[in-house]
Design a protein around this motif. Structure first.
Motif, PDB file in Angstrom:
ATOM      1  N   GLU F  62       0.819  -1.208   0.000  1.00 46.90           N
ATOM      2  CA  GLU F  62       0.000   0.000   0.000  1.00 46.90           C
ATOM      3  C   GLU F  62       0.855   1.262   0.000  1.00 46.90           C
ATOM      4  N   ARG F  63       1.983   1.170   0.641  1.00 40.87           N
ATOM      5  CA  ARG F  63       2.920   2.304   0.571  1.00 40.87           C
ATOM      6  C   ARG F  63       3.426   2.500  -0.857  1.00 40.87           C
ATOM      7  N   CYS F  64       3.731   1.398  -1.501  1.00 41.14           N
ATOM      8  CA  CYS F  64       4.169   1.486  -2.909  1.00 41.14           C
ATOM      9  C   CYS F  64       3.104   2.187  -3.750  1.00 41.14           C
ATOM     10  N   LEU F  65       1.849   1.815  -3.553  1.00 38.77           N
ATOM     11  CA  LEU F  65       0.766   2.421  -4.320  1.00 38.77           C
ATOM     12  C   LEU F  65       0.698   3.924  -4.059  1.00 38.77           C
ATOM     13  N   ALA F  66       0.797   4.291  -2.790  1.00 41.37           N
ATOM     14  CA  ALA F  66       0.719   5.710  -2.441  1.00 41.37           C
ATOM     15  C   ALA F  66       1.862   6.496  -3.073  1.00 41.37           C
ATOM     16  N   LEU F  67       3.046   5.880  -3.107  1.00 37.74           N
ATOM     17  CA  LEU F  67       4.195   6.547  -3.734  1.00 37.74           C
ATOM     18  C   LEU F  67       3.965   6.728  -5.233  1.00 37.74           C
ATOM     19  N   ALA F  68       3.443   5.694  -5.867  1.00 33.64           N
ATOM     20  CA  ALA F  68       3.204   5.766  -7.315  1.00 33.64           C
ATOM     21  C   ALA F  68       2.157   6.833  -7.630  1.00 33.64           C
ATOM     22  N   LEU F  69       1.170   6.951  -6.748  1.00 31.54           N
ATOM     23  CA  LEU F  69       0.069   7.884  -7.007  1.00 31.54           C
ATOM     24  C   LEU F  69       0.516   9.335  -7.099  1.00 31.54           C
ATOM     25  N   VAL F  70       1.531   9.684  -6.361  1.00 35.74           N
ATOM     26  CA  VAL F  70       1.975  11.089  -6.373  1.00 35.74           C
ATOM     27  C   VAL F  70       3.163  11.335  -7.300  1.00 35.74           C
ATOM     28  N   HIS F  71       3.725  10.266  -7.874  1.00 33.26           N
ATOM     29  CA  HIS F  71       5.050  10.436  -8.484  1.00 33.26           C
ATOM     30  C   HIS F  71       5.070  11.401  -9.672  1.00 33.26           C
ATOM     31  N   ASP F  72       3.968  11.560 -10.367  1.00 34.91           N
ATOM     32  CA  ASP F  72       3.972  12.472 -11.515  1.00 34.91           C
ATOM     33  C   ASP F  72       3.156  13.738 -11.273  1.00 34.91           C
ATOM     34  N   ALA F  73       2.763  13.980 -10.055  1.00 33.98           N
ATOM     35  CA  ALA F  73       1.942  15.154  -9.758  1.00 33.98           C
ATOM     36  C   ALA F  73       2.585  16.475 -10.192  1.00 33.98           C
ATOM     37  N   PRO F  74       3.903  16.612 -10.118  1.00 28.85           N
ATOM     38  CA  PRO F  74       4.484  17.893 -10.540  1.00 28.85           C
ATOM     39  C   PRO F  74       4.183  18.250 -11.985  1.00 28.85           C
ATOM     40  N   GLU F  75       3.812  17.249 -12.772  1.00 20.60           N
ATOM     41  CA  GLU F  75       3.525  17.539 -14.186  1.00 20.60           C
ATOM     42  C   GLU F  75       2.288  18.430 -14.340  1.00 20.60           C
ATOM     43  N   ALA F  76       1.483  18.513 -13.305  1.00 18.68           N
ATOM     44  CA  ALA F  76       0.349  19.449 -13.364  1.00 18.68           C
ATOM     45  C   ALA F  76       0.827  20.894 -13.454  1.00 18.68           C
ATOM     46  N   LYS F  77       2.074  21.104 -13.129  1.00 17.61           N
ATOM     47  CA  LYS F  77       2.657  22.452 -13.234  1.00 17.61           C
ATOM     48  C   LYS F  77       3.701  22.541 -14.338  1.00 17.61           C
ATOM     49  N   LEU F  78       4.357  21.423 -14.605  1.00 14.26           N
ATOM     50  CA  LEU F  78       5.489  21.429 -15.529  1.00 14.26           C
ATOM     51  C   LEU F  78       5.164  20.907 -16.922  1.00 14.26           C
ATOM     52  N   GLY F  79       4.037  20.220 -17.045  1.00 15.74           N
ATOM     53  CA  GLY F  79       3.848  19.435 -18.266  1.00 15.74           C
ATOM     54  C   GLY F  79       4.725  18.198 -18.181  1.00 15.74           C
ATOM     55  N   ASP F  80       4.659  17.381 -19.225  1.00 19.14           N
ATOM     56  CA  ASP F  80       5.417  16.131 -19.209  1.00 19.14           C
ATOM     57  C   ASP F  80       6.688  16.275 -20.023  1.00 19.14           C
ATOM     58  N   ARG F 121      11.096  10.166  -4.528  1.00 16.54           N
ATOM     59  CA  ARG F 121      12.205  10.822  -5.172  1.00 16.54           C
ATOM     60  C   ARG F 121      13.553  10.364  -4.625  1.00 16.54           C
ATOM     61  N   GLY F 122      13.598  10.135  -3.307  1.00  7.53           N
ATOM     62  CA  GLY F 122      14.870   9.792  -2.673  1.00  7.53           C
ATOM     63  C   GLY F 122      15.301   8.358  -2.906  1.00  7.53           C
ATOM     64  N   ARG F 123      14.348   7.506  -3.323  1.00  8.98           N
ATOM     65  CA  ARG F 123      14.657   6.088  -3.552  1.00  8.98           C
ATOM     66  C   ARG F 123      15.297   5.431  -2.331  1.00  8.98           C
ATOM     67  N   SER F 124      15.047   5.999  -1.158  1.00  8.29           N
ATOM     68  CA  SER F 124      15.709   5.471   0.029  1.00  8.29           C
ATOM     69  C   SER F 124      15.063   4.173   0.519  1.00  8.29           C
ATOM     70  N   SER F 125      13.809   3.976   0.263  1.00 10.90           N
ATOM     71  CA  SER F 125      13.143   2.764   0.731  1.00 10.90           C
ATOM     72  C   SER F 125      13.014   1.738  -0.395  1.00 10.90           C
ATOM     73  N   ARG F 126      12.887   0.485  -0.018  1.00  5.96           N
ATOM     74  CA  ARG F 126      12.611  -0.546  -1.027  1.00  5.96           C
ATOM     75  C   ARG F 126      11.308  -0.222  -1.745  1.00  5.96           C
ATOM     76  N   GLU F 127      10.338   0.290  -0.995  1.00  9.42           N
ATOM     77  CA  GLU F 127       9.045   0.610  -1.610  1.00  9.42           C
ATOM     78  C   GLU F 127       9.205   1.656  -2.716  1.00  9.42           C
ATOM     79  N   ALA F 128      10.027   2.656  -2.466  1.00  7.65           N
ATOM     80  CA  ALA F 128      10.226   3.694  -3.479  1.00  7.65           C
ATOM     81  C   ALA F 128      10.921   3.128  -4.710  1.00  7.65           C
ATOM     82  N   ARG F 129      11.909   2.278  -4.467  1.00  8.92           N
ATOM     83  CA  ARG F 129      12.615   1.715  -5.616  1.00  8.92           C
ATOM     84  C   ARG F 129      11.710   0.799  -6.432  1.00  8.92           C
ATOM     85  N   PHE F 130      10.849   0.084  -5.710  1.00 10.65           N
ATOM     86  CA  PHE F 130       9.926  -0.816  -6.415  1.00 10.65           C
ATOM     87  C   PHE F 130       8.886  -0.010  -7.204  1.00 10.65           C
ATOM     88  N   ALA F 131       8.374   1.053  -6.609  1.00 10.49           N
ATOM     89  CA  ALA F 131       7.402   1.883  -7.326  1.00 10.49           C
ATOM     90  C   ALA F 131       8.026   2.464  -8.592  1.00 10.49           C
TER      91      ALA F 131
END
Lengths: 183, 183, 183, 183, 183, 183
Positions: F62-80, F121-131
């Motif tokens: 579930e942590r992995c899912l939460a991380l994935a859900l926000v990972h591209d949110a900055p594109e709402a300001k930056l575009g892709d 962003r930090g990839r410090s957790s296994r969950e972040a790396r997996f996401a």
């Protein structure tokens, strides 16, 4: 003083449909939302920028670009009549309608815009003939683009490209060969 | 035995672009991806189903529907020429081109399909005149739909609806009034 | 006097979504913006116009067209439930919902519109069975259209076409053969 | 060793249509190409991320997100049945069909995916009830988005938002008030 | 002999995405499928054709058109970075990236294409400054187009237009006034 | 009491463009209207739901899912920004811009949303790396989807998938193998 004589905004808004109007020829071949007129015009200009400087004796490439830019403007009033439509109209009818439409949509911009259209239409200059040839070659480049997306049954477009007379502009013949090799 | 004489599949595929071809009149008013020909035809048939049974003396409503179904088939070959294009072509040129296109695209289906087109075009029957009127009213209904999506600047379409002669078919006048009240 | 009893404009507006509603079956196979209901209905009518006049003993082809025109109208209220949805609903549930929706969306047009839907649904007439068969064959024609655009993985649609019982209408069998030859 | 037991790629491809499937409710209100299921799911998760951490006593917000993520997965098999469709089906029929579809499309991913769907469906946990409420509020946020694009006639959606019971989750009531103020 | 030295077809295909790439600024304001780069470029050229011949002392209008034609070509490699992105990048980073991208996508066409880009970028000529101003004014014209489709919340774009310095080119000030009057 | 402190509706509306913003990488390969950011995020979450529970030692899925859900949110300001853009920006510039954009668009939701972004962003957790790995694998699954629609010339995407380091998560290696087998 801020005046243009008569307002220009309506004239510019009247040309905006070129940004969304689809090229009918592709629609009639089953491509639901193909390139727009704007896309076609820009692609034609890219072909001019690529081939124009290679032509010998030298062309006025910027003039070619200006001619290409206005060449489909009448479609803002007429829509995009495909070749199959032109063939069912009386000889010259499509061209006449385009000239009348140009008078309205380009005449509202500036005399220069109209003058460019007339030159393109008359094919009297080398620049006009070259711009026309690049307009045709763009269709071939676009065809290759659709091939790569998986579209089949575009032989008719390839045949049109194959039949282009490139004798006046050698670099155009080279691009035509590239297109046909990829078709 | 499974034979149709000559193949029908190519004729049916040739009509598929009507499913995606956009009505040019709306594009030229700034609506990027407006209704398709298929949408327009279905809407026209809905108007016939609503108004036709109310007409007195009674109409052959199914005939009206059949006429409406074929009325824009030539666009599979011609694209959709807007009113502004027809006005710049020689008188009768658009109609002639449509008849030639109909011969090809509808003739490939069946003699009945062609016969329906000829009747619609000739306006000789009450059914043909009523189908044509519903074709025009559909444009008004579609206009109301675009108004609700926020589109402004459609007065020209409302004026066309207001100018429709509904004297032969009283229920059509009532729908016209509803449209104009909502416009 | 200009009156329709109750207003018809809302009823016509309520059917407009058929112009843009996409056929879910294609979406679930990966085609992002496939044909609309309106496109499907028009394609079905084209198949009727092609095959109907060839059927022996003769059919009332205009009746077939009228039946086809209303057959998917309930989707203006239900959306387009694909076969995979119908199979997960209780037996008859989809048909029941469609009848209730038809009562509303077609009943608001005219008794004739409802009567046509009931006949199509009941399959009691040869015309209704033929219209239904053409509805199925249109799916095959559409499949060929997508094949030519490069789409793969449509075997399931081809299998459905192959399984159609065309024994009552010989010309339909011929078209089915053409489709399967092209699939 | 690289093995997943049975292949996962087909299961992931089977869920891709959620990326392009349009929310039927908006289509039936005249919006031709509205948000997709994927857009709706992401918007629901954003609402959870905004409101969830404000709820007292604290929620397991990540669980809420996971529940929201799977809640519409059955639509990859069923399409998107709007409220007007559910009301015409037998009581419970839509929910039953969704459970069967979930078994197939989510069951092919992992037992966890199925378990999440069952919890969401059962509304037994506070997290499930909150995720459901955010699913409803997202519809209101989306409605405001369409208002700003000019779309009128969305009162029905505003009424649904107004009727939401937010008593269990105070921050949801505040967002509901913001939506209704902007509607 | 038919040779271009190295092939040009790949270079032309690499620029085709400009025909479909959407202007991000509008997407971020909620317009799902706004104008493309090609549409923007063509609109900019229309503004040049309208205003350019009115400028005194006279401009080389064809040069202006040529400059406008290439000005967004780097987006074929970079995508369209909105103003909000440029502001979050290091000073000059966007411009540097565009120059590198131009070297690749325009350099593959011809030295002329690159030279035009450099002149546009450097703003050293009156023609380059005028083309840039028309690029900004086109945004205003496009804004008016979206207003007429019902879109609200575009004040930020109007403010950008209002802030444009038109002192060097009087006719541009007149168009700016027209845009602001219609905003 | 119904208060959220400061309003949340603007923050949610600011994220809606993720529902329609197209992934630039596909556009630059000629796919006119490819998947949106929302589609990509949902697909990434599906990959997590499929692979996550198979990872050993167990992940907090579930942590992995939460991380994935926000990972591209900055594109709402930056575009892709596609990979080809990132490579032309100064090292770290894209990441820095995303962090600043995240601060704004996710910070407006909740501290949790920001915290998730920072962990991803930090990839410090296994969950972040997996996401992150699942984000990459989704691109491969999407590529297979486009292949089935007929799109050619996607070798570059296949190469990126082939180069993914899956050593930390064995089930990911199995999916990668499935993708490459289908490519």
């Amino acid at each position: 003083m801020e005046t243009l004589g008569k307002p220009l905004l309506p004239a510019l808004l009247a040309l905006q449909p070129l940004e969304t109007l689809r090229r009918t020829g592709w629609v009639l071949r089953g491509i639901a939302d193909p390139e727009t007129i704007a896309g076609h015009v820009l692609g034609t200009c890219h072909a001019i920028l690529a081939l124009g400087p290679r032509v010998d004796p030298p062309l006025d490439v910027e003039r070619c670009l200006a001619l290409a830019l206005v060449h489909d403007a009448p479609e803002a009033k007429l829509g995009d009549l495909p070749k199959s439509a032109a063939e069912l109209l009386p000889p010259g009818a499509k061209a006449d309608a385009e000239e009348k439409a140009a008078l309205e949509v380009l005449g509202a911009l500036s005399p220069l815009a109209l003058e460019l259209f007339a030159e393109y239409r008359g094919r009297s200059s080398r620049e006009a003939r070259f711009a026309r040839l690049c307009d045709r070659l763009q269709m071939g480049v676009r065809m290759i683009g659709y091939r790569r997306l998986g579209v089949a049954g575009l032989e008719e477009f390839a045949a049109t490209v194959a039949a282009l007379d490139c004798s006046e502009f050698a670099p155009a013949a080279a691009l035509r060969a590239e297109i046909l090799a990829g078709a």
